[in-house]
Scaffold this motif. Structure first.
Motif, PDB file in Angstrom:
ATOM      1  N   HIS A 154       0.919 -19.214 -31.394  1.00 32.76           N
ATOM      2  CA  HIS A 154       0.453 -18.455 -30.243  1.00 32.76           C
ATOM      3  C   HIS A 154       0.554 -16.933 -30.373  1.00 32.76           C
ATOM      4  CE1 HIS A 154      -0.361 -18.846 -25.856  1.00 32.76           C
ATOM      5  NE2 HIS A 154      -0.179 -17.566 -26.017  1.00 32.76           N
TER       6      HIS A 154
ATOM      7  N   ILE B 151      -9.240 -23.402 -34.119  1.00 32.36           N
ATOM      8  CA  ILE B 151      -7.872 -22.914 -33.987  1.00 32.36           C
ATOM      9  C   ILE B 151      -6.900 -24.062 -34.229  1.00 32.36           C
ATOM     10  CG2 ILE B 151      -6.237 -21.792 -32.415  1.00 32.36           C
ATOM     11  CD1 ILE B 151      -8.666 -20.112 -32.709  1.00 32.36           C
TER      12      ILE B 151
ATOM     13  N   ASP C  43      -3.148 -24.906 -33.516  1.00 33.16           N
ATOM     14  CA  ASP C  43      -2.020 -24.400 -32.736  1.00 33.16           C
ATOM     15  C   ASP C  43      -0.978 -25.513 -32.550  1.00 33.16           C
ATOM     16  OD1 ASP C  43      -0.699 -22.520 -31.086  1.00 33.16           O
ATOM     17  OD2 ASP C  43      -1.674 -23.274 -29.276  1.00 33.16           O
ATOM     18  N   SER C  44      -1.251 -26.698 -33.067  1.00 31.75           N
ATOM     19  CA  SER C  44      -0.344 -27.844 -32.885  1.00 31.75           C
ATOM     20  C   SER C  44      -0.677 -28.903 -33.927  1.00 31.75           C
ATOM     21  CB  SER C  44      -0.548 -28.457 -31.492  1.00 31.75           C
ATOM     22  OG  SER C  44      -1.842 -29.040 -31.421  1.00 31.75           O
TER      23      SER C  44
ATOM     24  N   ARG D 173      -1.450 -31.913 -33.295  1.00 33.08           N
ATOM     25  CA  ARG D 173      -2.612 -32.602 -32.765  1.00 33.08           C
ATOM     26  C   ARG D 173      -3.897 -31.903 -33.216  1.00 33.08           C
ATOM     27  NH1 ARG D 173      -2.488 -35.751 -27.915  1.00 33.08           N
ATOM     28  NH2 ARG D 173      -4.661 -36.266 -27.471  1.00 33.08           N
ATOM     29  N   ASP D 174      -3.862 -30.559 -33.184  1.00 32.57           N
ATOM     30  CA  ASP D 174      -5.021 -29.792 -33.646  1.00 32.57           C
ATOM     31  C   ASP D 174      -5.290 -30.063 -35.125  1.00 32.57           C
ATOM     32  OD1 ASP D 174      -5.287 -28.631 -31.166  1.00 32.57           O
ATOM     33  OD2 ASP D 174      -4.489 -26.674 -31.746  1.00 32.57           O
TER      34      ASP D 174
ATOM     35  N   ARG E  42      -7.098 -33.330 -35.601  1.00 37.23           N
ATOM     36  CA  ARG E  42      -8.465 -33.337 -35.081  1.00 37.23           C
ATOM     37  C   ARG E  42      -9.370 -32.467 -35.944  1.00 37.23           C
ATOM     38  NH1 ARG E  42      -7.459 -31.165 -30.869  1.00 37.23           N
ATOM     39  NH2 ARG E  42      -8.394 -29.305 -31.730  1.00 37.23           N
ATOM     40  N   VAL E  43      -8.857 -31.316 -36.382  1.00 38.33           N
ATOM     41  CA  VAL E  43      -9.662 -30.451 -37.253  1.00 38.33           C
ATOM     42  C   VAL E  43      -9.948 -31.172 -38.576  1.00 38.33           C
ATOM     43  CG1 VAL E  43      -9.623 -28.329 -38.624  1.00 38.33           C
ATOM     44  CG2 VAL E  43      -9.039 -28.250 -36.198  1.00 38.33           C
TER      45      VAL E  43
END
Lengths: 340, 340
Positions: free
Chosen positions: A79, A110, A112-113, A115-116, A119-120
């Motif tokens: 962040h 982005i 940032d976690s 989870r990201d 998914r990315v």
């Protein structure tokens, strides 16, 4: 009147055919500019397209050709850093400009976690982008592994140590840090410390190594304040720690300009004059450097150029060219102003 | 060994069929988990998938269902602003967090030129995203018109005056500016000026209107310095202009915290004390506010909340819910610190 545009279904080729009173095949021939359609049918279909608001699904069409005409730009940032690091914005705009010229859409993703990350990874696997630019990747980055596995055309900005065969664009952080530290020593400073940030990244570790090289026998490990980020607040904290460890400190190399701005604030608090009592140098030559009082002496980092070159590398790979072996290093002039 | 991963062709279903010695139809049935495939063929196909490195093209599959599982985040920003405005980063991360929870990929699209506008319009039309969040749209924005035409589920952050039927999330800039100006007047200031930025946007125009309302008969149009951006450098320039116009100035409302930071610098230059000689207030409560000396009194803008609510609005529309009529306004508490 459309009262709820959000729920309007996207018009399909089927709707056009129904509206025009022709077959889907005929509509398809008109859309793809193929022959064997009567002028009459063509006119009727064009009118129907207008009435139902049909827009060809270029995404689907591109995918048939295995081309999305899009390039991903992946930012891994906690962040606070994404908000404070002016380089990322410059790199992003540099890459966007180069991709735009080649008529590629840059899509910024982005992370940032965790989870990201997952998914990315799925997004990259899914064929939504033809290539990818990655900034601030860390060691053991799962995204790097996915890119390797997919064989996606890619360029990294910076050089995580476990990046093996993938192309990168960067600067030589170690020799840049060496050069600015030498220049600081040349002003006659003898008790010189460093606020070292982001030691989990190649850039942070290399800047500390360059500083250590330059000091040689003058190096004192007690005069290195280790902070997590290239951030203003970390500069304030790091400087306070250095002053506590060595009240006689007369020089500081801050790992970034934002860190240097924080260091100047802590020096002001402590009643030290800059450059009178303490010489301060930074790294980046970002907007921060010109906001500092006194104006900051620093290393110029060609951030927009890094983005541009990374984009050009991906575009060249998409044209079938071989990526540069060993990466591309851009030069980093020293900008000497008033703070040291 | 793959020496040039960039040029490796993506494996197709055809490669899998060839490798496994079965028909494409059989491979397709295995991939889509359909019945009528022998256990033997299934095992052979799974092994072949592994060997050729086949990854299902989810982009194509989603497009057949007219779903990309991605939401666009469009930033219109001239170069300098994107880098300096801390709100944009916060809005972006807020939106990313909400979309991530719902398992949507956020793709950020930068508009930095006319060329970008055209290409982003094509991208939106092309079915690559299911919905879109737009920040800092201006009047007569071609992207806004495209979104209306496509009926894409959307949410705007901020409220350009010609946004008619599209949902938005924002703050009440006019009454927030009114409130902070009143609070500044309550400290006894009588010659109060404003550094007004971005008057071509709803936020900039509304902040000036709120300031004008609050001053009432004390309002003097000569004490409004108009500057293009919400930027530090514009704050320096604006403050110099105000001091030239009125040396007796005793209060300033800066249109953003970055502008206020610049104003403080110009006041320091001019030898004025803050809050002794001049009271200064800002707008945003961004990282800038806490970097100012003295700490800035300002309006708290819930930037991450704006991104989150915009994302939630798009997600609700994708579930088929009606968007809120007239938009959503979040509250903006005043944060009183030391600068006034």
């Amino acid at each position: 009147m459309v009262t709820n545009p959000g729920r309007r279904r996207r018009a399909t080729i089927h709707d056009v055919a129904l509206e025009a009173g022709v077959s889907r095949g005929t509509v398809s021939r008109v859309i793809n500019d193929e022959p064997y359609v009567s002028a009459e049918a063509r006119i009727a279909i064009e009118a129907a397209i207008e009435r139902v608001g049909y827009v060809p699904n270029t995404a689907a069409r591109n995918l048939v050709m295995q081309r999305s005409q899009a390039v991903g730009f992946i930012v891994h940032e906690p962040h606070s850093l994404f908000l404070e690091d002016p380089n990322i914005g410059e790199i992003l705009l540099g890459a966007n400009a180069a991709l735009s010229l080649a008529d590629f859409q840059m899509v910024c993703l982005i992370i940032d976690s965790e989870r990201d990350t997952d998914r990315v990874a799925r997004y990259l696997s899914g064929g939504f982008v033809d290539g990818v630019i990655v900034v601030s990747a860390r060691k053991n980055d799962p995204i790097t592994r996915i890119i390797e596995k997919l064989g996606l055309p890619s360029a990294f900005v910076g050089h995580p140590p476990d990046l093996r065969r993938l192309p990168f664009v960067g600067i030589d952080n170690r020799s840049s840090a060496f050069a600015i530290t030498e220049r600081l020593l040349a002003t006659g400073r003898r008790r010189v410390g460093m606020i070292a940030s982001a030691l989990d990244r190649d850039s942070g570790a290399d800047r500390l190594a360059g500083f250590t090289d330059a000091l040689g026998p003058l190096f004192d490990p007690a005069l290195v304040a280790r902070v997590p980020f290239y951030a203003y607040a970390d500069g304030v904290k790091g400087m306070r720690a250095l002053l506590a460890a060595e009240p006689e400190l007369d020089g500081v190399f801050a790992a970034s300009d934002a860190v240097a701005a924080g260091a100047l604030e802590a020096l002001r608090e402590a009643g030290r004059s800059v450059p009178g009592d303490v010489g301060v140098v930074g790294f980046d030559d970002s907007a921060w450097a010109l906001r500092c009082q006194p104006l900051l002496s620093t290393v110029h980092q060609p951030a927009a150029g890094l983005g541009e070159r990374a984009a050009e590398s991906v575009l060249a790979q998409l044209r079938g060219e071989e990526p540069e072996l060993g990466g591309i290093l851009l030069t980093t002039p020293i900008v000497w102003r008033d703070s040291a």
